[in-house]
Design an enzyme around this catalytic site. Structure first.
Site, PDB file in Angstrom:
ATOM      1  N   ASP A 228      31.683  38.463  -7.975  1.00 43.41           N
ATOM      2  CA  ASP A 228      31.277  39.768  -7.481  1.00 43.41           C
ATOM      3  C   ASP A 228      32.527  40.533  -7.075  1.00 43.41           C
ATOM      4  OD1 ASP A 228      29.067  41.636  -6.348  1.00 43.41           O
ATOM      5  OD2 ASP A 228      30.453  41.377  -4.672  1.00 43.41           O
ATOM      6  N   GLU A 315      30.207  40.893 -13.529  1.00 38.87           N
ATOM      7  CA  GLU A 315      29.381  42.091 -13.401  1.00 38.87           C
ATOM      8  C   GLU A 315      29.657  43.052 -14.557  1.00 38.87           C
ATOM      9  OE1 GLU A 315      28.667  43.328  -8.954  1.00 38.87           O
ATOM     10  OE2 GLU A 315      30.782  42.872  -9.246  1.00 38.87           O
ATOM     11  N   ASP A 415      28.309  39.755   0.004  1.00 34.47           N
ATOM     12  CA  ASP A 415      28.999  39.710  -1.284  1.00 34.47           C
ATOM     13  C   ASP A 415      28.953  38.326  -1.924  1.00 34.47           C
ATOM     14  OD1 ASP A 415      29.864  42.432  -1.364  1.00 34.47           O
ATOM     15  OD2 ASP A 415      31.269  41.951   0.230  1.00 34.47           O
TER      16      ASP A 415
END
Length: 441
Positions: A228, A315, A415
């Site tokens: 992330d 991502e 996160d």
């Protein structure tokens, strides 16, 4: 296997001047080709088709092309014949037409004859690539200036001997051999680029003694690690570890130095030598920041890819959309502009640009392919707002770096939880089912 090596060149004064002139001429040639194609589109698709395209004969000057030897020249190729001896006339694209017209360009402007022919051809293909990107949904090709056109490419005639390299029509020149090139290789391409502190060469070689890397199939993926991207920390991993973000260009000291050096440039008279010196110092400082960021990103990418996993879940970010300006707000009664939060978002955009997530993701994908691992792009929608315990999605679940579910009370680091969610979505994609995977990765 294809590999790239980058070295700093050590040209003499004559070669430096010659390469600078090449860059200026190639930039003007690129802009002329782009203008020619825009004119061709304007005439052919807005004002109507050309008579010579339909009849293949000379047309009235009012309806014929503006530049006979440009992208709107004769589109039919009559030099090829088929097996039976009949003339074939396949339709050529504008790039092929402009490449065919290069000899006439050299005859009309003799100074272009000093540039290697393959460099001129690659200059036209560079415009073709820009148009291809446009048709795939990216921006329209732009006219180049001195700041964004600084390179040219060779594809033939390049030779290397020790710490010397031969470039056609430039001759032999030394380079800093910072890393050796081993094995029996073939040079596929060579790009020369001008930076603030000198000239660099990027050599693409093909070493047939080393086999190409084979990526593990998705069916063989067992362990996955999720990543992330962030700003406070550069990367949050699903195993609970975090990687620091040095913030190379957004620290207080760096911003102050950039502000001072930029102010020194603007205060100098335009076109003066003092302004050029101040601009060079500013450019060197920007290059220093860029080099530090590149070195750190390679270190981070190696650290992530070297984990004992089969795949890396990343991502699939729309970074350009994240950095887009806020929508304008207007008062319906008075017609005046209202505050839309753009002044605050400007700092966020700078932080996103400094983190350079897109470059880091490309490096991770490259190293993963090099080590035979899989890099999986995952849609990160609601990854930091979704509860991993009950699946409840709510914006109020997250408060900064804290995640507390408003439905069931589950709490963890926001996160790191998002990295775990990305990892789980990747495992679901690999398995092809909706079963909830285990927490361990």
């Amino acid at each position: 296997m294809l590999t790239n090596y980058v070295y700093k060149l050590r040209p003499n004064q004559t070669q430096t001047l010659k390469m600078s002139n090449w860059v200026d001429m190639l930039r003007s040639h690129f802009n002329w080709c782009l203008s020619d194609r825009i004119t061709q589109y304007s005439q052919q698709f807005i004002q109507g088709n050309y008579c010579d395209i339909r009849t293949k004969s000379e047309a009235c000057p009012l309806t014929s092309c503006v530049s006979k030897n440009g992208a709107t020249g004769e589109p039919w190729k009559t030099s090829k014949t088929d097996k039976e001896g009949k003339v074939k006339n396949p339709r050529r694209n504008p790039g092929d037409i402009q490449i065919t017209a290069l000899p006439e360009l050299k005859a009309a402007r003799p100074w272009f004859a000093g540039i290697d022919s393959t460099v001129l051809q690659q200059n036209v293909k560079r415009l073709d690539t820009a148009y291809k990107n446009f048709f795939e949904g990216r921006g329209f090709p732009k006219f180049k200036n001195r700041s964004n056109f600084t390179s040219f490419t060779f594809v033939m005639g390049v030779k290397i001997q020790g710490n010397k390299i031969y470039l056609p029509k430039l001759g032999w020149m030394r380079f800093h051999k910072s890393r050796p090139i081993s094995g029996i290789f073939t040079i596929k391409a060579c790009a020369v680029r001008r930076r603030q502190n000198g000239w660099y060469v990027s050599i693409r070689i093909e070493d047939k003694s080393i086999p190409d890397y084979t990526t593990k199939p998705l069916k063989g993926v067992v362990k996955v690690i999720g990543c992330d991207m962030g700003i406070t920390k550069l990367v949050h991993l699903s195993d609970g570890s975090q990687i620091e973000n040095p913030k190379f260009s957004t620290t207080k000291k760096t911003k102050r130095t950039l502000k001072i050096r930029q102010r020194r440039v603007t205060r100098k008279a335009k076109g003066s030598n003092n302004r050029k010196k101040a601009a060079k110092k500013l450019g060197l400082f920007h290059q220093k920041i860029s080099d530090k960021r590149q070195a750190y990103q390679w270190k981070v990418a190696n650290k992530i890819v070297s984990r004992r996993v089969d795949a890396i879940a990343l991502e699939d970010l729309n970074i350009s959309g994240m950095m887009r300006r806020c929508r304008v707000k207007i008062d319906e009664k008075t017609g005046r502009f209202l505050k839309n939060g753009q002044s605050r978002k400007k700092g966020l955009n700078r932080s996103i640009s400094d983190a350079s997530w897109g470059e880091l993701i490309l490096k991770i994908e490259y190293l993963a392919a090099k080590q035979g691992k899989v890099a999986i792009k995952i849609n990160p929608k609601h990854s930091s707002k979704e509860c991993r315990n009950c699946g409840h999605i709510d914006k109020s679940n997250r408060d900064g770096e804290k995640f507390i579910c408003t439905e069931c009370g589950y709490h963890e680091h926001a996160d790191i939880g998002a990295a775990k969610t990305i990892r789980d979505r990747a495992l679901n994609l690999v398995r092809g089912d909706s079963a909830k995977p285990g927490v361990s990765a």
